[in-house]
Design an enzyme around this catalytic site. Sequence first.
Site, PDB file in Angstrom:
ATOM      1  N   LYS A 133      -6.261 -10.445  -6.241  1.00  0.00           N
ATOM      2  CA  LYS A 133      -7.367 -10.887  -5.430  1.00  0.00           C
ATOM      3  C   LYS A 133      -8.625  -9.669  -5.918  1.00  0.00           C
ATOM      4  O   LYS A 133      -8.278  -8.777  -5.957  1.00  0.00           O
ATOM      5  CB  LYS A 133      -7.109 -10.700  -4.107  1.00  0.00           C
ATOM      6  CG  LYS A 133      -6.958  -9.338  -3.569  1.00  0.00           C
ATOM      7  CD  LYS A 133      -6.837  -9.266  -2.124  1.00  0.00           C
ATOM      8  CE  LYS A 133      -6.605  -7.908  -1.535  1.00  0.00           C
ATOM      9  NZ  LYS A 133      -6.368  -7.684  -0.072  1.00  0.00           N
ATOM     10  N   LYS A 163       0.747  -1.068  -0.044  1.00  0.00           N
ATOM     11  CA  LYS A 163      -0.079  -0.085  -0.128  1.00  0.00           C
ATOM     12  C   LYS A 163       1.008   1.122  -0.025  1.00  0.00           C
ATOM     13  O   LYS A 163       0.307   2.311  -0.941  1.00  0.00           O
ATOM     14  CB  LYS A 163      -1.002   0.044   1.155  1.00  0.00           C
ATOM     15  CG  LYS A 163      -2.242  -1.001   1.077  1.00  0.00           C
ATOM     16  CD  LYS A 163      -3.185  -0.468   1.908  1.00  0.00           C
ATOM     17  CE  LYS A 163      -4.171  -1.892   1.817  1.00  0.00           C
ATOM     18  NZ  LYS A 163      -5.209  -2.128   3.218  1.00  0.00           N
ATOM     19  N   LYS A 171     -12.239  -4.454  -2.973  1.00  0.00           N
ATOM     20  CA  LYS A 171     -13.091  -3.230  -3.090  1.00  0.00           C
ATOM     21  C   LYS A 171     -12.697  -2.006  -3.538  1.00  0.00           C
ATOM     22  O   LYS A 171     -13.195  -1.184  -4.238  1.00  0.00           O
ATOM     23  CB  LYS A 171     -13.443  -2.771  -1.477  1.00  0.00           C
ATOM     24  CG  LYS A 171     -14.301  -3.665  -0.772  1.00  0.00           C
ATOM     25  CD  LYS A 171     -14.485  -3.344   0.785  1.00  0.00           C
ATOM     26  CE  LYS A 171     -13.330  -3.566   1.643  1.00  0.00           C
ATOM     27  NZ  LYS A 171     -13.635  -4.016   3.072  1.00  0.00           N
TER      28      LYS A 171
HETATM   29  P1  TYM Z   1     -10.933  -6.089   4.805  1.00  0.00           P
HETATM   30  O1  TYM Z   1     -12.054  -5.119   5.135  1.00  0.00           O
HETATM   31  O2  TYM Z   1     -10.033  -5.673   3.584  1.00  0.00           O
HETATM   32  O3  TYM Z   1     -11.737  -7.502   4.142  1.00  0.00           O
HETATM   33  C1  TYM Z   1     -12.668  -7.922   5.080  1.00  0.00           C
HETATM   34  C2  TYM Z   1     -12.503  -9.557   5.014  1.00  0.00           C
HETATM   35  O4  TYM Z   1     -12.640 -10.159   3.589  1.00  0.00           O
HETATM   36  C3  TYM Z   1     -11.692 -10.775   3.094  1.00  0.00           C
HETATM   37  N1  TYM Z   1     -11.341 -10.780   1.679  1.00  0.00           N
HETATM   38  C4  TYM Z   1     -11.134 -11.796   0.966  1.00  0.00           C
HETATM   39  N2  TYM Z   1     -11.454 -13.102   0.959  1.00  0.00           N
HETATM   40  C5  TYM Z   1     -11.546 -13.724  -0.045  1.00  0.00           C
HETATM   41  N3  TYM Z   1     -11.043 -13.179  -1.111  1.00  0.00           N
HETATM   42  C6  TYM Z   1     -10.593 -12.022  -1.440  1.00  0.00           C
HETATM   43  N4  TYM Z   1     -10.616 -11.570  -2.726  1.00  0.00           N
HETATM   44  C7  TYM Z   1     -11.011 -11.292  -0.259  1.00  0.00           C
HETATM   45  N5  TYM Z   1     -10.888  -9.854  -0.144  1.00  0.00           N
HETATM   46  C8  TYM Z   1     -10.956  -9.508   1.208  1.00  0.00           C
HETATM   47  C9  TYM Z   1     -10.296 -10.308   4.067  1.00  0.00           C
HETATM   48  O5  TYM Z   1      -9.580 -11.177   4.356  1.00  0.00           O
HETATM   49  C10 TYM Z   1     -11.240 -10.024   5.425  1.00  0.00           C
HETATM   50  O6  TYM Z   1     -11.424 -11.091   6.114  1.00  0.00           O
HETATM   51  N6  TYM Z   1      -7.527  -5.742   8.157  1.00  0.00           N
HETATM   52  C11 TYM Z   1      -8.890  -6.196   8.053  1.00  0.00           C
HETATM   53  C12 TYM Z   1     -10.014  -5.776   8.870  1.00  0.00           C
HETATM   54  C13 TYM Z   1      -9.716  -5.899  10.405  1.00  0.00           C
HETATM   55  C14 TYM Z   1      -9.681  -7.071  10.980  1.00  0.00           C
HETATM   56  C15 TYM Z   1      -9.532  -6.586  12.373  1.00  0.00           C
HETATM   57  C16 TYM Z   1     -10.318  -8.584  10.569  1.00  0.00           C
HETATM   58  C17 TYM Z   1      -9.324  -5.044  11.345  1.00  0.00           C
HETATM   59  N7  TYM Z   1      -9.216  -5.604  12.409  1.00  0.00           N
HETATM   60  C18 TYM Z   1      -9.637  -7.938  13.237  1.00  0.00           C
HETATM   61  C19 TYM Z   1     -10.152  -9.260  11.585  1.00  0.00           C
HETATM   62  C20 TYM Z   1     -10.053  -9.035  12.800  1.00  0.00           C
HETATM   63  C21 TYM Z   1      -9.318  -5.819   6.512  1.00  0.00           C
HETATM   64  O7  TYM Z   1      -8.608  -4.930   6.020  1.00  0.00           O
HETATM   65  O8  TYM Z   1     -10.328  -6.349   6.134  1.00  0.00           O
END
Ligand code: TYM
Length: 337
Positions: free
Chosen positions: A197, A113, A200
């Site tokens: 991947k 990033k 969003k």
């Molecule tokens: P975020 O908001 O980017 O994504 C949310 C969840 O979706 C999963 N994900 C995917 N899984 C499969 N294929 C994909 N293409 C794909 N894109 C996203 C992510 O792995 C995630 O589980 N850092 C985290 C948010 C967070 C969090 C936490 C998660 C903050 N604190 C504590 C767990 C526990 C994030 O950016 O997710």
Amino acid sequence: MKPRVFSAMQPTADSLQLGNYLGALVQWVRLQDTHDAIYSVVDLHALTVAPDPEVLRRRSRATAAQFLAAGVDPQRSIVFLQSHVAEHAQLAWLLSTFTGMGEAGRMTQFKDKSAKVGEAGTNVGLFTYPILMAADILLYDTDLVPVGEDQRQHLELSRDLAERLNTRLGEGSVVVPDAHIVESVAKIYDLQDPTKKMSKSAVSPKGTIEILQDPRQVAKNIKSAATDSDAVIAFDREAKAGVSNLLTIYSALDGRSVEQLVADYEGKMYGHLKVDLAEVVVSYLTPLRDSAMEWIESPARLDSVLEEGAAKARTIASATLARLYERVGLVAPTSRR
Ligand code: TYM
């Protein structure tokens, strides 16, 4: 007492995409049956990308609405906005004093990033992001964290920090969490560039399947997904990334195994697969979208669910923080002694 599950998503888009749904949200809903579940919209994390204030507010509510629409049940589970529970930021500070610079600097998501936006565009919050994430998890004595593959390294850091706290502050300081990553759906790929991947914040909106998108657009995106030229429907992650991704999505939504789908589509063309898959995805997402829109259109009802959730989350979080403050040697205010 049931084991505890915690997970979260960032409100960085108006709609979640299918990777968020299959990689994480479907597991969240399932785990409610066996676990004490806590799910959060991590709005403080989203500040690292400097969102427009009104847009952030809208997206925070829309993200929570999609949790509920997918089947996260506020009667059974806690659903809340991270910024409503001040302990997240407070524990993040404490954990930052336990995190090495090198350790934080090794996080590949930070490297990717920050490389994208350059040094001038990189804020310190982006660097300490995984520490806030560890705070989210450790505050709730979490046993299990259902996430997609891209969060594996962040989860490792959370585990390392938990173990360090237990070593330095004494056993029982925090619970060491395990990642829950379901391999078959841990990484859903972009439809246009199936080496990346699904995200969003994808470059081309055509590569993404959004939960709240117009179903006609969803169908269009699936039908124009990149495949390959040998026209054989088979699963091969390396050589046939596009088709393999379509098969993964199909299998996750339809229940048939990838092997069964390959057998069922033997001798058929990519076009057939895409047309059928578009139908499966659209009929799957339509009720989800309708329910999410209902929540989005009743913000007062939604806010009240989130406030009740925050009150419950705060009770757990404040006990953990007090325990850790005491163990690191901070003087407790008389009201808490
Ligand atoms: P975020 O908001 O980017 O994504 C949310 C969840 O979706 C999963 N994900 C995917 N899984 C499969 N294929 C994909 N293409 C794909 N894109 C996203 C992510 O792995 C995630 O589980 N850092 C985290 C948010 C967070 C969090 C936490 C998660 C903050 N604190 C504590 C767990 C526990 C994030 O950016 O997710």
